[in-house]
Design an enzyme around this catalytic site. Structure first.
Site, PDB file in Angstrom:
ATOM      1  N   GLU A   1       2.898 -17.681  -7.332  1.00  0.00           N
ATOM      2  CA  GLU A   1       1.847 -16.999  -6.559  1.00  0.00           C
ATOM      3  C   GLU A   1       2.345 -15.694  -5.930  1.00  0.00           C
ATOM      4  OE1 GLU A   1       0.060 -19.883  -3.880  1.00  0.00           O
ATOM      5  OE2 GLU A   1      -1.220 -20.589  -5.513  1.00  0.00           O
TER       6      GLU A   1
ATOM      7  N   GLU B   1      -2.662 -25.227 -11.128  1.00  0.00           N
ATOM      8  CA  GLU B   1      -2.721 -26.103  -9.960  1.00  0.00           C
ATOM      9  C   GLU B   1      -4.168 -26.327  -9.556  1.00  0.00           C
ATOM     10  OE1 GLU B   1      -0.617 -24.834  -6.450  1.00  0.00           O
ATOM     11  OE2 GLU B   1       1.066 -24.051  -7.603  1.00  0.00           O
TER      12      GLU B   1
END
Ligand code: GLA
Ligand code: ZN
Length: 670
Positions: free
Chosen positions: A150, A308
């Protein structure tokens, strides 16, 4: 290169066995087998484990984790682990710690905490990636590389300031060009040396906060620089891996509609896209769908990985609602319907301590296999097994495109005037939602995309118009297609300088309108749009038709009776302009009229809770996903003969077709 080739949808998620004694690993693998889990993301936060000191690498635990996965016939998505610094590194090289927007040099703490311009970070992160590449390139468990985690966040340190100046020298070459681009004659800002340029922060151009800058051109360039600086970190690690492993696909997990990074600048450098789906609270289902389609658009429609999602609840919000029974299955099939070729969770086992101890996991602290969540995960595991390879590599046959442009997002939201209440994702979502609810498949594409495959191009709040885009939009209409744009489009060039022509600038000819003035009002103020039975808010552009016809008008104030929505016949096609923030029924009305003209309404367009999405497999098989977002059954009449892949049942055209509450059907059309 594309996503890894697999015989079925990879199913599993983040696994952190390094947090547990090895007895727990046995238990994990037993449970994974029970739940149909075949893929583990490993090593995401493992730097302090794999490199406990600058001159010490230790891969014994990681070796065991990968060997064990291989022995259990599971694949690994292997992270480089460079997203959280180990304490020794931050202590030894304080430059790696970020300096925030307020100018505070951080001390050791948190994660996603490195300065992208730090030489020590570059050297040590790439050295680690190189060693991992060397060690695991040929490991039988290795399926994909997951670089960092991320990426995001800007740094304002002196190293970044220097790197920004280099980036600017490279972009503008001369100070004259930079001064011209940034309009620096305004407020006496003419630079006479690149060394005078400061990163735009709370200490410099942003006295009133991150979205309030005195110089939009400077701030836009800092956003672009930050995108490129973090991309540079990714590329350095990718190269280190590539030189040791030429074959295994490489990705990094994105975050959907994440404002700080222009993912379109990253897209060419990923082997495949992947992203983490944590929708905003109370978001309608079209919001994650928009993010899926944006992520699919990064690689020209190629399938992506859902890297995710939580199986149950998050922990990072003030209030963390639980996914209701059936929601996990529905959100997973929604991802697959929109192009996901993998379905992964964060996380496999709940961590014992620290800030994510209450984050949902496939296996909770008690390690049970008889919880509701585990049962749902395992049930889905069986269905994905059943689905096999049916959806892999399938692409979306969209004839509607929606332009998504980070530059427009940034420029709109850092603009002083006309209104700070207009949020780019909200406007984009309203048009996307209208098209999706009407059953159209939508490609969400960058403004540089080839527009020739599309009948309809939606370009809401296209604030910035760059390059040859206006000409390419004109070409869509000229060959019979429809282009839609809205208020606050066609306002500025790539440097955020106003066009020296009538609004909407380069789009004015196509739209057949001219705008001289606009009104902005607080959200409570509602402007009626009687022809649509709709309400409008926030911004009201006053449109003078120059060839376009009014489709709907404002109902109040001194501009009552002037157009709020226009249509312009252009070549064989049409150009629509919506001059205000219409409410959703108003947007739905306009978008449905456009889609109807092109025969693009879906077969179940009138069902209020059923989402549809098509995918076409590499062998030409057409799949139609039906997703019921309501807690009540949805009763449909089948529009075609098909086989439902999850039950194996044959469906005849005109048969009744019922979806359970939150139910899913995957039709293989004949
Ligand atoms: C992100 C991160 C994960 C974890 C989850 C929790 O997506 O990548 O490491 O923190 O959020 O929701
Ligand atoms: Zn920095």
């Amino acid at each position: 290169m594309t996503a890894p080739r697999t015989p079925k949808i990879p199913y599993g998620g983040d696994h952190n066995p390094e947090q547990w004694p090895e007895e727990v690993w046995d238990e994990d693998h037993r449970l994974f087998t029970q739940a149909g889990i075949d893929t583990l993301t490993v090593g995401v936060f493992s730097w302090s484990l794999t490199q406990p000191a600058e001159d010490t690498y230790d891969f014994t635990v990681l070796d065991r984790i990968l060997d064990r996965a291989a022995a259990e016939n599971r694949s690994v998505c292997l992270a480089t682990g460079t997203a959280a610094l180990p304490p020794w590194l931050a202590k030894k090289y304080p430059e790696v710690n970020r300096t925030d927007f307020e100018g505070r040099r951080h001390r050791y703490g948190q994660r996603h905490n490195f300065c992208p311009s730090s030489p020590a970070y570059h050297r040590l992160s790439t050295a680690l990636a190189a060693r991992l590449g060397e060690r695991y390139a040929d490991h039988p468990a290795l399926l994909a590389w997951h670089i960092n985690n991320e990426y995001g966040g800007a740094c304002y340190c002196d190293l970044c300031a220097e790197a920004f100046r280099d980036w600017l020298r490279n972009k503008y070459v001369t100070l004259d060009a930079l001064n011209d681009a940034w309009c620096t004659t305004f407020w006496s800002h003419r630079y006479t040396d690149f060394a005078e340029i400061e990163p735009p922060s709370a200490l410099t151009e942003h006295w009133r906060g991150p979205d309030h800058t005195a110089f939009q051109g400077t701030t836009l360039d800092y956003f672009r620089f930050t995108t490129d600086a973090l991309l540079g970190c990714f590329l350095a690690e990718k190269e280190a891996i590539r030189s040791r492993d030429p074959e295994t696909p490489v990705t990094t997990n994105f975050m959907g509609l994440f404002r700080p990074l222009d993912y379109h600048r990253w897209a060419p450098h990923l082997d495949f896209a992947s992203w983490d789906n944590y929708p905003p609270l109370d978001a309608p289902p079209t919001r994650p769908a928009l993010a899926h389609d944006l992520m699919r658009g990064l690689k020209d429609g190629a399938p992506f990985w859902l890297m995710e999602q939580t199986p149950s609840t998050t922990a990072c919000r003030d209030v963390n609602p639980l996914k209701r029974p059936g929601e996990l299955r529905l959100t997973t099939f929604q991802a697959i319907a929109h192009g996901a070729d993998a379905a992964l969770y964060f996380q496999m086992r709940a961590s014992r301590g620290a800030c994510e101890k209450y984050h949902g996991a496939v296996v909770g602290h008690a390690g049970r296999d008889d919880t509701r969540v585990f049962r749902e995960v395992a049930g889905l595991g069986r269905e994905l097994e059943l689905l096999g390879s049916a959806t892999l590599g399938a692409r979306t046959p969209a004839r509607t495109a929606l332009l998504f442009d980070w530059d427009s997002w940034w420029a709109l939201e850092i603009s002083d005037g006309p209104s700070r209440l207009v949020k780019y994702p909200d406007v984009v979502h309203a048009y996307y939602r209208a098209a999706r609810k009407a059953g159209a498949d939508v490609d969400v594409v960058p403004q540089t995309a080839d527009l020739t495959p599309y009948d309809v191009v939606l370009a809401p709040t296209l604030h910035m118009v760059k390059g040859d885009l206006a000409g390419r939009l004109e070409a869509v209409a000229a060959r019979g297609g429809t282009v839609l744009s809205t208020f606050l489009s066609g306002r500025v060039d790539e440097h955020d300088r106003a066009f020296l022509t009538d609004v909407p600038g380069p789009l004015a000819d196509l739209m057949g309108i001219r705008i001289d003035e606009w009104d902005a009002r607080p959200p409570e103020f509602v402007q009626p749009v009687p022809e649509l039975g709709a309400a409008a808010r926030l911004v009201f552009e006053i449109v003078l038709p120059r060839g376009a016809e009014a489709i709907a008008t404002y109902g109040a104030d001194f501009y009552a009776g002037t157009p709020a929505v226009t249509r312009h016949e252009y070549g064989g096609g049409e150009a629509w302009y919506v001059a205000t923030a219409l409410d959703q029924p108003g947007v739905d009305h306009v978008v449905r009229r456009i889609l109807t003209r092109h025969g693009l309404l879906g077969p179940y367009a009138n069902h209020p809770t059923v989402e549809t999405a098509h995918r076409v497999a590499p062998d030409g098989t057409r799949l139609l996903f039906l997703l019921n977002h309501a807690q009540e059954p949805a009763r449909l009449t089948a529009h075609a003969t098909a086989t439902e892949l999850l039950t194996g049942k044959q469906v005849e055209a005109q048969d009744p077709l019922t979806l359970d509450p939150l139910g899913v059907a995957v039709l293989r059309l004949q």
